[in-house]
Design a protein around this motif. Structure first.
Motif, short mmCIF file in Angstrom:
data_model
loop_
_atom_site.label_atom_id
_atom_site.label_comp_id
_atom_site.label_asym_id
_atom_site.label_seq_id
_atom_site.Cartn_x
_atom_site.Cartn_y
_atom_site.Cartn_z
N VAL A 19 0.84 -1.21 0.00
CA VAL A 19 0.00 0.00 0.00
C VAL A 19 0.87 1.25 0.00
O VAL A 19 0.61 2.21 -0.75
N VAL A 20 1.92 1.26 0.81
CA VAL A 20 2.78 2.44 0.89
C VAL A 20 3.49 2.68 -0.43
O VAL A 20 3.56 3.81 -0.93
N MET A 21 4.04 1.60 -1.02
CA MET A 21 4.75 1.76 -2.30
C MET A 21 3.83 2.29 -3.39
O MET A 21 4.17 3.24 -4.11
N MET A 22 2.64 1.70 -3.51
CA MET A 22 1.72 2.14 -4.55
C MET A 22 1.16 3.52 -4.25
O MET A 22 0.91 4.31 -5.16
N GLY A 23 1.00 3.83 -2.95
CA GLY A 23 0.55 5.17 -2.59
C GLY A 23 1.57 6.24 -2.93
O GLY A 23 1.21 7.33 -3.38
N LEU A 24 2.85 5.93 -2.74
CA LEU A 24 3.90 6.90 -3.05
C LEU A 24 4.12 7.06 -4.54
O LEU A 24 4.44 8.15 -5.02
N ILE A 25 3.95 5.96 -5.31
CA ILE A 25 4.32 5.99 -6.73
C ILE A 25 3.12 6.32 -7.62
O ILE A 25 3.19 7.20 -8.48
N THR A 26 2.01 5.59 -7.46
CA THR A 26 0.91 5.72 -8.42
C THR A 26 -0.10 6.80 -8.04
O THR A 26 -0.73 7.38 -8.93
N LEU A 27 -0.29 7.08 -6.74
CA LEU A 27 -1.30 8.07 -6.37
C LEU A 27 -0.99 9.45 -6.96
O LEU A 27 -1.90 10.07 -7.54
N PRO A 28 0.25 9.96 -6.87
CA PRO A 28 0.51 11.26 -7.50
C PRO A 28 0.27 11.27 -9.00
O PRO A 28 -0.23 12.27 -9.55
N ILE A 29 0.58 10.15 -9.67
CA ILE A 29 0.36 10.07 -11.12
C ILE A 29 -1.13 10.08 -11.43
O ILE A 29 -1.59 10.76 -12.36
N MET A 30 -1.91 9.32 -10.65
CA MET A 30 -3.36 9.29 -10.86
C MET A 30 -3.97 10.67 -10.66
O MET A 30 -4.79 11.13 -11.47
N LEU A 31 -3.58 11.33 -9.58
CA LEU A 31 -4.12 12.66 -9.31
C LEU A 31 -3.69 13.66 -10.38
O LEU A 31 -4.47 14.54 -10.77
#
Length: 431
Positions: A119-131
């Motif tokens: 969760v932390v890895m995907m939150g750090l990497i993909t969340l900013p890209i999605m937003l």
């Protein structure tokens, strides 16, 4: 009824912030002291023998090994490569970034199985890209949190190892039975994202195609997927083929993870030290909870709490399906307040003999419980995946957006649970 009061007291201790292991242990001591004529402190004379049995348990040895394997892979930067290559591959599709997150979450589940790290890895990497590409924050958060919890149902999973030990069933058979339900849940997530992006295109817009030939993108994705895939085949393949036990295959996984890290050039003594220390911390936490739960169960059974629950289900409930529905509802509700480890060590042992008295297949029942326990990571207010994601996201999203985002995925978990209940043969894909 005193046994029921013990559960209530343990829940109050947890809500007050007392650590789980000490909450259950303290409740056990408190009730033994308060009712010396019924139980008394002499009940704990059995506790050293129970603890010694836990320490000698060969199956539970797989827990620290799989944790160590996952932590080594976490530091190998494998997840970053996977997320980047899959994001470029699926990005031009509407909802593609979210789909790539689910796919990577499933791959990480089968190779690392550590919810917090995923969760932390995907939150750090993909969340900013999605937003950045104007994804609906709630959908982005729900996708990341739910994908990170796939490691609780897709083998090799710590939940399945614990359930296999508690329910006295083969962990290897449980791994086989949980594979299709895990893939079914992954497929439901992807189907929901596709449907949502089709009905509401503004919530998951397509990402502009990268200026890279499609063949090169495929090659890059294949190079990112192949190493963890080989490790998955080595670990699960050795179990499914009957070559190795889950504990032995976990040791193979540790060696494989170290080899992959060396080949990738990301191995360092700092990585080894980090993985070793975190493994000790997480394993100690799990085994301390197990010891506290053992003390709790000793006192609970001394008050005939197990007999009371058994009589309630067999005499008052009376039917197999009523028992399954009530037990699933109880586990689901408890998941809002307590972690899967406490439920597995305290509630599940009470349900096992009752399930046996109804003639319920223990493997199928264990898969139902595992699918149900996965929801405990997502259900507010104490879902750990929600805390992990909020910690990784910081001020990018609000807690309300995270809570709102996970609701559809919790409903999908309930749907998957219903499918497995209605079509139990789905777990016997090997015949």
């Amino acid at each position: 009824m005193i046994g029921m009061l013990m559960f209530l007291a343990a829940l109050i201790f947890l809500l007050l912030g007392v650590p789980v292991a000490f909450a259950f242990g303290a409740v056990a001591i408190l009730f033994a002291v308060l009712f010396p004529w019924d139980v008394g402190l002499q009940v704990f004379e059995l506790l050293p023998f129970r603890i010694y049995g836990i320490m000698q348990n060969f199956t539970l040895m797989a827990v620290p090994l799989f944790i160590f394997m996952g932590l080594v892979l976490e530091k190998s930067k494998m997840a970053e490569d996977l997320l980047e290559s899959m994001g470029q591959l699926f990005g031009p599709v509407r909802g593609g970034l979210a789909i790539s997150t689910v796919v990577v979450g499933a791959i990480l589940a089968a190779s690392t199985g550590i919810v917090g790290a995923s969760v932390v890895m995907m939150g750090l990497i993909t969340l900013p890209i999605m937003l950045k590409h104007r994804y609906d924050p709630a959908l982005a958060c729900g996708t990341i949190a739910s994908s990170g919890t796939l490691g609780q149902i897709i083998p090799p999973s710590v939940v399945l190892i614990v359930l296999g030990d508690v329910m006295y069933i083969s962990v290897g058979d449980l791994f086989k039975a949980a594979l299709i339900p895990g893939l079914l849940l992954t497929a439901l997530y992807i189907a929901y994202i596709l449907l949502r992006s089709w009905l509401q295109p503004e919530t998951a817009p397509a990402m502009p195609r990268a200026d890279i030939p499609y063949g090169r993108l495929l090659l890059r994705a294949a190079k990112a997927i192949l190493p963890p895939l080989l490790l998955i085949v080595a670990v699960l393949g050795s179990i499914f083929a009957g070559i190795a036990s889950p504990t032995e295959s976990a040791a193979v996984g540790v060696v494989g993870a170290l080899v992959l890290t060396l080949l990738k050039g990301s191995f360092s003594w700092q990585t080894l030290r980090y993985a070793s220390l975190e493994t000790v911390k997480l394993s100690a936490m799990i085994f301390m909870i197990l010891i506290g739960a053992t003390a709790f169960s000793l006192v609970f059974n001394a008050f005939d709490g197990g007999d009371f629950v058994h009589a309630f289900f067999t005499e008052d409930i009376g039917t197999k399906w009523a028992f399954i529905l009530v037990s699933m509802a109880v586990i689901f509700i408890l998941g809002f307040f307590v972690d899967f480890i406490e439920i597995a060590f305290i509630v599940v042992p009470i349900l096992v003999p009752i399930a046996a008295s109804f003639g319920i297949d223990p493997i199928w029942f264990a898969v139902l419980i595992a699918m149900n326990l996965q929801a405990s990571f997502l259900t507010p207010p104490f879902g750990f995946a929600l805390f992990y994601l909020k910690g990784a996201a910081g001020d990018k999203v609000t807690t309300a957006q995270i809570y709102r985002g996970v609701v559809p995925f919790i409903l999908l978990q309930v749907a998957a649970l219903a499918i497995i209940m209605l079509w139990p043969k789905i777990i016997y894909w090997t015949g």
